[in-house]
Design a protein around this motif. Structure first.
Motif, PDB file in Angstrom:
ATOM      1  N   TYR A   1      50.378  34.711  60.617  1.00 47.03           N
ATOM      2  CA  TYR A   1      48.656  34.970  61.745  1.00 47.03           C
ATOM      3  C   TYR A   1      47.735  33.688  60.973  1.00 47.03           C
ATOM      4  O   TYR A   1      48.120  32.511  60.066  1.00 47.03           O
ATOM      5  N   LYS A   2      46.981  33.294  61.898  1.00 46.61           N
ATOM      6  CA  LYS A   2      45.916  31.811  62.293  1.00 46.61           C
ATOM      7  C   LYS A   2      44.582  32.439  62.521  1.00 46.61           C
ATOM      8  O   LYS A   2      43.988  32.986  63.310  1.00 46.61           O
TER       9      LYS A   2
ATOM     10  N   ARG B   1      31.676  39.879  56.783  1.00 47.04           N
ATOM     11  CA  ARG B   1      31.661  39.164  57.615  1.00 47.04           C
ATOM     12  C   ARG B   1      33.307  39.210  58.754  1.00 47.04           C
ATOM     13  O   ARG B   1      34.025  39.840  57.701  1.00 47.04           O
ATOM     14  N   ILE B   2      32.888  40.119  59.867  1.00 43.59           N
ATOM     15  CA  ILE B   2      34.622  40.307  60.995  1.00 43.59           C
ATOM     16  C   ILE B   2      35.137  38.929  60.856  1.00 43.59           C
ATOM     17  O   ILE B   2      34.346  38.509  61.907  1.00 43.59           O
ATOM     18  N   TRP B   3      36.338  39.007  60.479  1.00 39.10           N
ATOM     19  CA  TRP B   3      37.132  37.633  61.277  1.00 39.10           C
ATOM     20  C   TRP B   3      38.425  37.783  61.805  1.00 39.10           C
ATOM     21  O   TRP B   3      38.498  39.092  62.145  1.00 39.10           O
ATOM     22  N   ARG B   4      38.494  36.968  63.396  1.00 43.80           N
ATOM     23  CA  ARG B   4      39.761  37.714  63.416  1.00 43.80           C
ATOM     24  C   ARG B   4      40.938  36.816  63.848  1.00 43.80           C
ATOM     25  O   ARG B   4      40.293  35.361  63.825  1.00 43.80           O
ATOM     26  N   CYS B   5      42.007  37.235  64.298  1.00 47.91           N
ATOM     27  CA  CYS B   5      43.329  36.131  63.356  1.00 47.91           C
ATOM     28  C   CYS B   5      44.224  36.701  64.902  1.00 47.91           C
ATOM     29  O   CYS B   5      44.105  37.114  65.571  1.00 47.91           O
ATOM     30  N   GLU B   6      45.282  35.606  64.990  1.00 46.52           N
ATOM     31  CA  GLU B   6      46.432  35.713  66.055  1.00 46.52           C
ATOM     32  C   GLU B   6      47.667  35.055  65.509  1.00 46.52           C
ATOM     33  O   GLU B   6      47.243  34.415  64.281  1.00 46.52           O
ATOM     34  N   SER B   7      48.660  35.835  66.145  1.00 46.83           N
ATOM     35  CA  SER B   7      49.713  35.386  65.355  1.00 46.83           C
ATOM     36  C   SER B   7      50.193  34.992  65.697  1.00 46.83           C
ATOM     37  O   SER B   7      50.085  34.280  67.254  1.00 46.83           O
ATOM     38  N   THR B   8      51.151  34.168  65.483  1.00 52.55           N
ATOM     39  CA  THR B   8      51.660  32.800  66.125  1.00 52.55           C
ATOM     40  C   THR B   8      52.893  32.867  65.984  1.00 52.55           C
ATOM     41  O   THR B   8      53.805  31.489  67.207  1.00 52.55           O
ATOM     42  N   ILE B   9      53.314  33.846  66.745  1.00 51.54           N
ATOM     43  CA  ILE B   9      54.674  34.527  67.067  1.00 51.54           C
ATOM     44  C   ILE B   9      53.983  35.847  68.367  1.00 51.54           C
ATOM     45  O   ILE B   9      53.645  36.507  68.411  1.00 51.54           O
TER      46      ILE B   9
ATOM     47  N   MET C   1      42.777  45.093  60.668  1.00 51.29           N
ATOM     48  CA  MET C   1      42.878  45.943  61.892  1.00 51.29           C
ATOM     49  C   MET C   1      44.166  45.280  63.063  1.00 51.29           C
ATOM     50  O   MET C   1      42.845  44.514  63.489  1.00 51.29           O
ATOM     51  N   PRO C   2      45.560  45.349  63.011  1.00 50.70           N
ATOM     52  CA  PRO C   2      45.731  45.653  64.126  1.00 50.70           C
ATOM     53  C   PRO C   2      46.100  45.550  65.314  1.00 50.70           C
ATOM     54  O   PRO C   2      46.027  46.995  65.366  1.00 50.70           O
ATOM     55  N   VAL C   3      45.896  45.104  66.237  1.00 54.01           N
ATOM     56  CA  VAL C   3      45.655  45.346  67.331  1.00 54.01           C
ATOM     57  C   VAL C   3      46.240  44.639  68.760  1.00 54.01           C
ATOM     58  O   VAL C   3      46.029  43.111  68.263  1.00 54.01           O
TER      59      VAL C   3
END
Length: 559
Positions: free
Chosen positions: A357-358, A339-347, A308-310
């Motif tokens: 994403y990391k 388990r729910i993971w969160r990641c972030e775009s590196t850009i 799910m991208p937000v």
């Protein structure tokens, strides 16, 4: 995610379906494709009529709808009787006027109960279809033909509920058969089908593609054995970005492995019809667990689902929330301990949606604050959304434990959602513990993968998978939506029968991935569904139009 372990081999299932299809076609040829209708007039009554077809709303003041019918009945014009008045015997006699001699087609419920008209009260009636109709929440239906002469006639066979399914010419030749359709009480609870109820629909289905938009053999599907499941589609500028769960599996490995060896893909499109695969965001290991419990010795990223991208405007980055499972070869469900993971775009910026994403860590997992209803599969999905100065997040559970004494293998049935809260998208996220979880106001035991947005008047809307009519379940088999005024208290589900406006290429409807506004009150929905003749689960697309008048009335109705 909802387990699709049907406990029989896909090849056997496909052969059975093909044999059933051939037998059904032969049977249909052997029978009349439909009876010849005759016109009628309702005298001194404001009762509405309905077309006798799937989803037809048979009784006013009810949620009861047709979900199965013999082909003989298809397309007849029935009369919508008031449910409670006929059940209690307080109805006024129904009067109809005929231009010619006719047969009135009446459905009689097979239950010895004073609320239902008993078949022994019928005079000069001919039983023509045993188990000829299935109406949600009501007993099995036998179909009778009652003959009437030309002119004004009173249709009053006796006290108790019955269904008037149509009027046909008296010359129509009728022969008895058993249609062998199931008992409507299997569909319990009853549910509201948008456009087939006493209320005006919030959404009109205005069209879409009459076939899958991403299907086996199309460019980008190479190496995806089992097709797709949920995720999310967002629109950035004029480009749609889809992040589906790709049920990749492996060539030469049984189909059940498709839902273990998964990956998250990134696809783009300019029209939500023609899609191009851009990249792989995450790849699951596909490694089976070595213990039955939630043990760190097991690979906890064996299957990855529901990306799910937000976009986080505050930090100008895309965040991704996704589900990682432990998987078992022998325990139902094979997806466990999500388990729910969160990641972030590196850009940075809105154009960074494609990543890379990391990972930033786990935001929700099984633990001391889990509840038994989350079951063996929980935490099984997550979607965050902003309400005022804080955030709510839908999270889910499935295959519940009656109590912790049942852990880790003794599970029940149920696919539930609940709310967590946080002051930020980063977390920490806390399960709400005020007694409102799980949320059963939407549906008492099946809601999967809700995605939340807001309508123009501020109403929150969640679109979700409404559950299959298959694998031993009798659920609506439609995507659905629920509304909320405050983002926390959610209303009863309404189900979208999109096959009434587009060709039904699927057998089992699964997950909507979006509700994207396109202007002029038109919205795009991309959805995953299953054609049981295929191992590959395709994607479809449909357009709906919002009725703003209904939207405002729903806002007033909600607490």
């Amino acid at each position: 995610m909802f387990s699709k372990n049907t406990k029989y081999n896909l090849k056997v299932k496909t052969v059975f379906l093909l044999m059933f299809s051939v037998c059904f076609q032969f049977s249909a040829l052997a029978q009349n494709s439909g009876w010849t209708p005759s016109s009628f007039e309702i005298v001194k009554s404001n009762y509405k009529t309905f077309k006798t077809t799937q989803y037809a709303h048979v009784f006013s003041g009810s949620k009861n709808n047709i979900v199965r019918l013999a082909p003989d009945l298809q397309g007849l014009q029935g009369i919508q009787l008031p449910l409670e008045k006929y059940k209690s015997g307080t109805n006024t006699p129904l009067q109809l006027r005929f231009k010619e001699p006719v047969k009135v087609i009446v459905g009689i419920f097979q239950e010895n109960n004073s609320e239902y008209l008993q078949s022994n009260k019928l005079e000069n009636a001919k039983l023509v279809l045993k188990n000829g109709l299935t109406i949600t929440g009501l007993p099995s239906v036998n179909v009778y033909a009652l003959s009437f002469p030309k002119g004004k006639q009173t249709i009053n066979p006796g006290n108790g509920l019955f269904a008037i399914l149509g009027v046909i010419k008296d010359t129509q030749k009728l022969s008895f058969r058993n249609a062998e359709l199931p008992d409507g009480k299997l569909w319990n609870p009853t549910f509201i089908v948008e456009g087939f109820s006493d209320e005006k629909p919030l959404f009109e289905i205005i069209g879409g593609e009459n076939k899958a938009v991403v299907d086996e053999g199309m460019s980008g599907t190479e190496g995806i054995q089992g097709g797709f499941e949920g995720g999310r589609v967002v629109k950035v500028g004029d480009t749609y970005h889809m992040f589906p769960t790709e049920r990749a599996g492996e060539i030469g490995v049984d189909y059940y492995y498709d839902r273990v060896k998964t990956r998250i893909g990134h696809w783009t499109s300019k029209d939500a019809i023609h899609w191009k695969r851009e990249s792989t965001i995450y790849q699951a290991s596909g490694t089976y667990a070595i213990t039955e419990d939630d043990n760190p010795m097991n690979d906890r990223r064996a299957a990855i689902w529901s990306y799910m991208p937000v976009f986080n405007e505050k930090v100008n980055k895309w965040y991704g929330y996704y589900l990682a499972y432990t998987v078992s070869k022998t325990i139902e469900p094979n997806h466990s301990f999500g388990r729910i993971w969160r990641c972030e775009s590196t850009i940075d910026g809105i154009d960074g949606i494609g990543g890379p994403y990391k990972d930033m860590g786990i935001i929700m997992e099984p633990g001391l604050d889990s509840e038994p209803w989350e079951g063996r599969q929980g935490v099984a999905s997550f979607f965050p959304y902003k309400v005022g100065d804080k955030y709510f997040g839908f999270y889910s559970g499935a295959y519940p434990f009656n109590s912790w004494a049942d852990y880790p293998k003794k599970t029940g049935k149920g696919w539930f959602v609940a709310l967590a809260e946080s002051k930020s998208l980063e977390g920490p996220w806390s399960r709400i513990k005020d007694g409102s979880n799980p949320i059963k106001t939407i549906h008492p035991f099946f809601v999967e993968n809700p995605i939340v947005s807001q309508l123009p008047n501020g109403l929150y809307i969640a679109v979700f998978d409404g559950g299959p009519d298959g694998w031993g379940h009798h659920l609506p088999n439609m995507m659905a939506y629920s509304l909320s005024k405050d983002g926390k208290n959610w209303g009863e589900a309404r189900y979208l029968p999109i096959e009434t406006k587009v060709d039904k290429w699927w057998d089992i409807m699964r997950t909507p991935l979006c509700l994207i506004p396109e202007g002029n009150d038109v919205y795009t929905i991309v959805y995953a569904a299953i054609d049981l003749k295929k191992r590959f689960h395709p994607m479809g697309m449909v357009k709906v139009k919002l009725n703003k008048e209904v939207m405002e009335s729903r806002l007033k109705e909600l607490k």
